[in-house]
Design a protein around this motif. Structure first.
Motif, PDB file in Angstrom:
ATOM      1  N   GLY A 187     -11.588  -3.738   1.688  1.00  0.00           N
ATOM      2  CA  GLY A 187     -10.708  -4.820   2.146  1.00  0.00           C
ATOM      3  C   GLY A 187      -9.481  -4.965   1.263  1.00  0.00           C
ATOM      4  N   ARG A 188      -9.654  -4.711  -0.044  1.00  0.00           N
ATOM      5  CA  ARG A 188      -8.520  -4.789  -0.978  1.00  0.00           C
ATOM      6  C   ARG A 188      -7.696  -3.506  -0.944  1.00  0.00           C
ATOM      7  NH1 ARG A 188     -12.808  -6.197  -4.022  1.00  0.00           N
ATOM      8  NH2 ARG A 188     -12.744  -4.206  -5.138  1.00  0.00           N
ATOM      9  N   ALA A 189      -8.080  -2.551  -0.092  1.00  0.00           N
ATOM     10  CA  ALA A 189      -7.465  -1.217  -0.048  1.00  0.00           C
ATOM     11  C   ALA A 189      -7.628  -0.523  -1.393  1.00  0.00           C
ATOM     12  CB  ALA A 189      -5.987  -1.299   0.336  1.00  0.00           C
ATOM     13  N   GLU A 190      -8.829  -0.680  -1.969  1.00  0.00           N
ATOM     14  CA  GLU A 190      -9.170  -0.025  -3.236  1.00  0.00           C
ATOM     15  C   GLU A 190     -10.444   0.778  -3.027  1.00  0.00           C
ATOM     16  OE1 GLU A 190      -9.630  -2.908  -6.311  1.00  0.00           O
ATOM     17  OE2 GLU A 190      -7.535  -3.482  -6.304  1.00  0.00           O
ATOM     18  N   HIS A 243      -3.976   3.433  -8.698  1.00  0.00           N
ATOM     19  CA  HIS A 243      -3.636   2.616  -7.522  1.00  0.00           C
ATOM     20  C   HIS A 243      -3.317   3.492  -6.314  1.00  0.00           C
ATOM     21  CE1 HIS A 243      -2.718  -0.679 -10.545  1.00  0.00           C
ATOM     22  NE2 HIS A 243      -3.534  -1.265  -9.695  1.00  0.00           N
ATOM     23  N   GLU A 244      -2.542   4.547  -6.539  1.00  0.00           N
ATOM     24  CA  GLU A 244      -2.145   5.422  -5.438  1.00  0.00           C
ATOM     25  C   GLU A 244      -3.363   6.129  -4.838  1.00  0.00           C
ATOM     26  OE1 GLU A 244      -0.848   5.148  -8.355  1.00  0.00           O
ATOM     27  OE2 GLU A 244       1.351   5.036  -8.252  1.00  0.00           O
ATOM     28  N   CYS A 245      -4.280   6.560  -5.724  1.00  0.00           N
ATOM     29  CA  CYS A 245      -5.455   7.291  -5.255  1.00  0.00           C
ATOM     30  C   CYS A 245      -6.330   6.418  -4.360  1.00  0.00           C
ATOM     31  CB  CYS A 245      -6.259   7.809  -6.452  1.00  0.00           C
ATOM     32  SG  CYS A 245      -7.765   8.670  -5.979  1.00  0.00           S
ATOM     33  N   VAL A 246      -6.646   5.190  -4.825  1.00  0.00           N
ATOM     34  CA  VAL A 246      -7.561   4.345  -4.040  1.00  0.00           C
ATOM     35  C   VAL A 246      -6.892   3.842  -2.765  1.00  0.00           C
ATOM     36  CG1 VAL A 246      -8.970   3.690  -6.031  1.00  0.00           C
ATOM     37  CG2 VAL A 246      -7.009   2.255  -5.413  1.00  0.00           C
ATOM     38  N   ALA A 247      -5.556   3.616  -2.826  1.00  0.00           N
ATOM     39  CA  ALA A 247      -4.845   3.175  -1.625  1.00  0.00           C
ATOM     40  C   ALA A 247      -4.812   4.306  -0.592  1.00  0.00           C
ATOM     41  CB  ALA A 247      -3.430   2.733  -1.978  1.00  0.00           C
ATOM     42  N   ILE A 306       2.496   4.773  -0.323  1.00  0.00           N
ATOM     43  CA  ILE A 306       1.873   6.095  -0.368  1.00  0.00           C
ATOM     44  C   ILE A 306       2.852   7.090   0.258  1.00  0.00           C
ATOM     45  CG2 ILE A 306      -0.131   7.471   0.305  1.00  0.00           C
ATOM     46  CD1 ILE A 306      -1.510   4.666   0.778  1.00  0.00           C
ATOM     47  N   PRO A 307       3.402   7.985  -0.539  1.00  0.00           N
ATOM     48  CA  PRO A 307       4.365   8.945   0.018  1.00  0.00           C
ATOM     49  C   PRO A 307       3.660   9.987   0.897  1.00  0.00           C
ATOM     50  CG  PRO A 307       3.927   9.443  -2.289  1.00  0.00           C
ATOM     51  CD  PRO A 307       3.191   8.173  -1.977  1.00  0.00           C
ATOM     52  N   ALA A 349      -8.134   4.509   1.098  1.00  0.00           N
ATOM     53  CA  ALA A 349      -8.273   3.438   2.100  1.00  0.00           C
ATOM     54  C   ALA A 349      -7.473   3.774   3.356  1.00  0.00           C
ATOM     55  CB  ALA A 349      -7.818   2.103   1.509  1.00  0.00           C
ATOM     56  N   LEU A 350      -6.262   4.321   3.163  1.00  0.00           N
ATOM     57  CA  LEU A 350      -5.430   4.729   4.307  1.00  0.00           C
ATOM     58  C   LEU A 350      -6.171   5.773   5.155  1.00  0.00           C
ATOM     59  CD1 LEU A 350      -2.553   5.143   5.750  1.00  0.00           C
ATOM     60  CD2 LEU A 350      -2.351   7.104   4.192  1.00  0.00           C
ATOM     61  N   LEU A 351      -6.765   6.750   4.491  1.00  0.00           N
ATOM     62  CA  LEU A 351      -7.488   7.809   5.204  1.00  0.00           C
ATOM     63  C   LEU A 351      -8.606   7.205   6.069  1.00  0.00           C
ATOM     64  CD1 LEU A 351      -8.188  10.820   5.691  1.00  0.00           C
ATOM     65  CD2 LEU A 351      -9.521  10.761   3.562  1.00  0.00           C
TER      66      LEU A 351
END
Length: 919
Positions: free
Chosen positions: A110-113, A64-68, A6-7, A71-73
């Protein structure tokens, strides 16, 4: 499942900066800082979500980038809340070994999704029976998270409790399987993981696989059991995200893979298949994220209104013959199909693995059943397999042959061979398409005697079908953007072929007795199977798909090896495949001109037989509940009348003979009340005796006599009619202008839909009106309560006890989502369809009491309605009226036709609906 880079993470959330701001607030205000901290975290959460939404708008396919990023947030929010609570709210100086907590993300989190409005599923793990400090920290954290507006799914357990419950509960076991460490005591997380693999997973792999597949099958059943439903659930539906997740869960449980990429290392997917996996997953995650952002909630059903918006957000554009939303949904279904084929290959490999293990351990260890050969293929364990990796490359016609052999011998195709067929389908070029042997094999498969539907579906999913018949490839995964068709065009077609096969085997004789008899009397089996294959082949080309499809048939049939006569028949069937249903459902079948016009198009008994069968399977393959006994009866009546005309060259009996024969039949049905045929029947003119069935006439005469005896000015009779699959409503009342639209309004207020109506007047000025009605789901009113409600509602409407207009406008439509469709109302006049009447057809978006409004417009236009025929195609209604002017003549003057058209268009318009709702 896979780590996604994630940039510019700090543009989403800067944890260090936020922690410093929290510390500053605590330093300044102490315990009183809580509200300011919640407010600060809300701003951080809102800004983070806005940044993620902005990135998705810039790159709308970056699922993928959006859901990751989402999850990061949430990860960082949890860490901030945890640190604040243990440092400032419940600080503990020297914590005991019991005062430890590990925070785990489970589920999609848990899957970072994480889609934007997904639940935050977390597990708090403690070492032993919870110490007071642990309970205080967990409770304080949860209150913070709830105050932030997060929907939290949480559990709080000791390590022992977690392991014990994972052994007993599949859901907990799955959650733990994909758990991810977020914050807290890492050693506690490591201990939980070690014990899970040693005490729960070990030795239970086969059981987990079986349970997960049972769970998946039950889920599919709930969701319609097809990946081609036109309003799919992208999370739980067949071919959706949950199917991909199931592959990962099983792979992880059986092979201990840490990411989906490792499924390649353990041989469950090839690199190309894994790339497909990621593409499909990324697209589905992007679609789900857009849906959450549009609706502002956790929405997983891709409804018609959302389809338009998501298509626009993902930059799909209109193309000739295909709208942006249809192109978007076609791409969606291609991904869903890919998920299906990946699932098949993956599970078959696992099955082979377990079979080998059983063979090594069991009684038959060391013994192998010998595979037999069939035309060079290996057949073993009910599967057919290619003998070598270059089998199809050597002779690409085998790509058709393997499916034909599977159907003819009731075999499954080995997953490795399916994989080869998928890979080698590009070998099908023009020379293979023109190959006589390949075409003969294809037609043999299409008209197979076992299960052509299933094998054609395999062929489609392997990509072979669309390459061998490129015209079919064009409708592959193509949706029809309406609420009538439940499936994509290719799935509808394959289902129709399956229904044809079942009719031929006699499996559907209860619903289709006529077609079951007729299919054994057609001159060419293969012609009717080819006609079913091609009937919708030209959809999405921007013209009349029946006309364009007939042109395709004229090109393809000779290639398939069909004779000139068979080609002519198939092309005609494709050109006129909607003729029989349009005539049966929208025209008055008792009007001789209807039969005359229909027979003029059909011209031969052979065409009629084939058309009857094609019509039946086409309607039934639209979706569940589309076929009913009323449609069956209408088609049967049309078939019988047309067959008589074709066999004899004329109607068997003239008008007077037909009336006499019907009167004779009515006398027999009346029994000891036979005198009613003269006493009451003489009050009704010839048109009544021609229009109504014997059973309906018998019922009307008895009802009329009872009403006369009781000196009733209004008589309403309602009864369930099992033969017609509808409820018969007969109203006898003093005739007056507007009677029909008032009755129609009363029926609508009772929650019923009119599907057929006939209006008659006796010589003494009484109306005898017969209606067939159903509920909004196409079922009859059968219970006493329902029938009583119908009677009361009609009585109230005729006595002006209810104000019909506002009541009807306020009634909700059974299909509320129809507003997603833009349908301009259309009115057509036909003065050639009947000898005595002008036939008016109104096509419009279905809405509350549309028939009542149209009938009122006709009344205001000073027209007399003789009969009405109502057909619904999902969100679209087609209402047909047989009318005359007040003197009994047809309407022919252009200015008069325009005036009537304008009134009907206004009655059917969205603007009129808004006016009524506002009133």
């Amino acid at each position: 499942m896979n780590s996604v880079k994630i940039p510019r993470q700090r543009a989403i959330i800067d944890r260090r900066k936020t922690a410093e701001a929290i510390n500053a607030l605590v330093a300044e205000k102490g315990d009183a800082a809580r509200n300011e901290i919640v407010s600060l975290l809300k701003d951080v959460l809102r800004n983070g979500r806005a940044e993620i939404a902005k990135r998705l708008a810039e790159n709308p396919s970056a699922g993928h980038e959006c859901v990751a990023a989402q999850a990061l947030l949430i990860d960082q929010m949890l860490r901030l809340v945890h640190d604040h609570v243990i440092e400032h709210v419940y600080p503990a100086g020297n914590r005991s070994s019991a005062e430890r907590i590990a925070i785990l993300a489970v589920g999609g989190y848990g899957r970072a999704e994480m889609a934007p409005h997904s639940d935050v599923d977390i597990a708090f793990i403690t070492p032993m029976k919870r110490a007071a400090w642990c309970e205080q920290v967990i409770e304080a954290m949860l209150y913070f998270l709830w105050d932030l507006g997060l929907k939290v799914g949480q559990s709080s357990r000791t390590v022992d409790e977690t392991i014990r419950m994972a052994k007993e509960d599949l859901t907990i076991r799955t959650a733990l399987l994909e758990s991810r460490f977020i914050w807290g005591d890492r050693a506690l997380y490591a201990e939980t993981g070690r014990r899970f693999w040693a005490e729960v997973a070990k030795g239970s792999e086969r059981q987990f696989l079986t349970q997960k597949l049972e769970e998946r099958d039950a889920r599919h059943k709930r969701m319609g059991d097809s990946r081609y439903v036109v309003e799919p659930n992208i999370k739980e539906g067949k071919g959706g995200l949950r199917d991909l997740q199931t592959l990962y869960w099983i792979g992880k449980y059986v092979h201990r893979v840490r990411s989906a990429a490792e499924l390649v290392d353990v041989g469950l997917l090839t690199k190309a298949e894994y790339s497909s996996f990621r593409r499909a997953e990324g697209f589905l995650l992007a679609v789900r994220s857009h849906m959450h952002m549009i609706t502002g909630r956790a929405e997983d059903r891709l409804t018609f209104d959302l389809q338009r918006e998501v298509a626009a957000r993902m930059n799909f554009a209109d193309r000739p013959g295909k709208s942006a939303v249809e192109r978007f949904m076609q791409f969606y279904f291609i991904q869903a199909r890919r998920v299906g084929s990946l699932t098949g290959v993956f599970l078959a490999h696992l099955d082979d693995e377990f079979a080998k293990k059983r063979a090594r351990k069991g009684f038959f260890a060391g013994w192998n059943q010998k595979a037999r050969t069939l035309k060079g293929y290996r057949v073993f364990g009910g599967r057919i397999a290619a003998p070598s990796d270059d089998w199809f490359k050597k002779y690409p016609v085998r790509l058709i042959e393997v499916f034909q052999l599977a159907e003819a011998n009731s075999l499954e195709i080995h997953p490795d061979t399916m994989r080869q067929a998928d890979r080698d389908s590009t070998l099908i070029k023009a020379n293979i398409r023109e190959d006589k042997c390949a075409n003969a094999l294809f037609v043999e498969l299409l008209a197979g005697r076992n299960d052509p539907e299933t094998v054609l579906r395999w062929m489609n999913e392997a990509g072979v079908f669309g390459r061998f018949v490129p015209d079919f490839g064009k409708v592959n995964a193509q949706m029809q953007f309406d609420m009538y068709h439940h499936y994509t065009v290719d799935e509808h077609t394959i289902r129709a072929i399956g229904l044809l096969s079942r009719i031929e085997k006699g499996e559907l004789s209860a619903d289709h007795p006529r077609s079951t008899r007729l299919i054994h009397r057609v001159n060419s089996r293969r012609a009717i199977y080819v006609a079913v294959l091609l009937h919708d082949i030209a959809k999405g080309r921007g013209g009349d798909h029946s006309v364009l499809g007939a042109e395709v048939a004229e090109e393809l049939c000779p290639r398939f090896g069909l004779s000139e006569n068979e080609t002519e028949l198939v092309a005609w069937l494709v050109r006129y495949h909607l003729l029989m249903s349009a005539t049966a459902f929208k025209r008055d079948l008792t009007d001789p001109k209807t039969i005359e016009n229909f027979v003029g198009e059909v011209q031969s008994l052979e065409r009629l037989r084939n058309l009857m069968i094609l019509t039946a399977v086409d309607i039934r393959a639209v979706g569940p509940g589309t076929w009913n006994s009323w449609k069956g009866q209408l088609l049967g009546d049309l078939y019988d009348a047309a067959q008589e005309r074709l066999r004899l060259g004329h109607m068997k009996h003239g008008r007077q003979q037909r009336i006499a024969a019907k009167q004779e039949a009515v006398v027999a049905l009346l029994g000891d009340k036979a005198h009613l045929k003269e006493d009451v029947g003489s009050l009704l003119d010839d048109s009544y005796w021609i229009a109504e069935h014997e059973d309906m006439i018998t019922s009307n005469l008895i009802q009329y006599e009872i009403a006369r005896k009781n000196e009733e000015q209004l008589s309403i009779h309602c009864e369930f009619d099992a033969t017609r699959g509808a409820t018969l409503v007969s109203v006898i009342a003093a005739d007056h202008p507007g009677l029909f639209f008032r009755i129609a309004g009363g029926i609508a207020l009772a929650g019923a839909n009119i599907i057929d109506a006939r209006i008659h007047t006796t010589r003494t000025g009484y109306a005898v009106d017969n209606f067939l009605v159903q509920d909004p789901h196409g079922q009859p009113f059968a219970e006493g309560r329902q029938l009583e409600r119908l009677k009361r509602s009609i009585r109230d409407a005729l006595a002006n006890r209810v104000d019909l207009v506002p009541k009807l406008a306020a009634r909700p439509l059974p299909i509320t989502r129809s507003s997603a469709f833009r349908i301009a109302p259309r009115v057509t006049f036909d003065n050639n369809a009947s000898g005595r009447f002008t036939v008016i057809e109104v096509n419009a978006r279905d809405r509350p009491a549309l028939l009542n409004r149209l009938a009122r417009a006709l009344f205001e236009s000073k027209l007399v309605i003789q009969s009405a025929h109502v057909t619904a195609y999902g969100e679209r209604a087609a209402d047909t009226f047989y009318v005359t002017d007040l003197l009994g003549a047809k309407i022919t003057a252009d200015d008069r036709l325009k005036e009537i058209s304008d009134r009907l268009l206004h009655a059917a318009s969205d603007a009129r609906q808004k006016q009524l709702e506002e009133a």
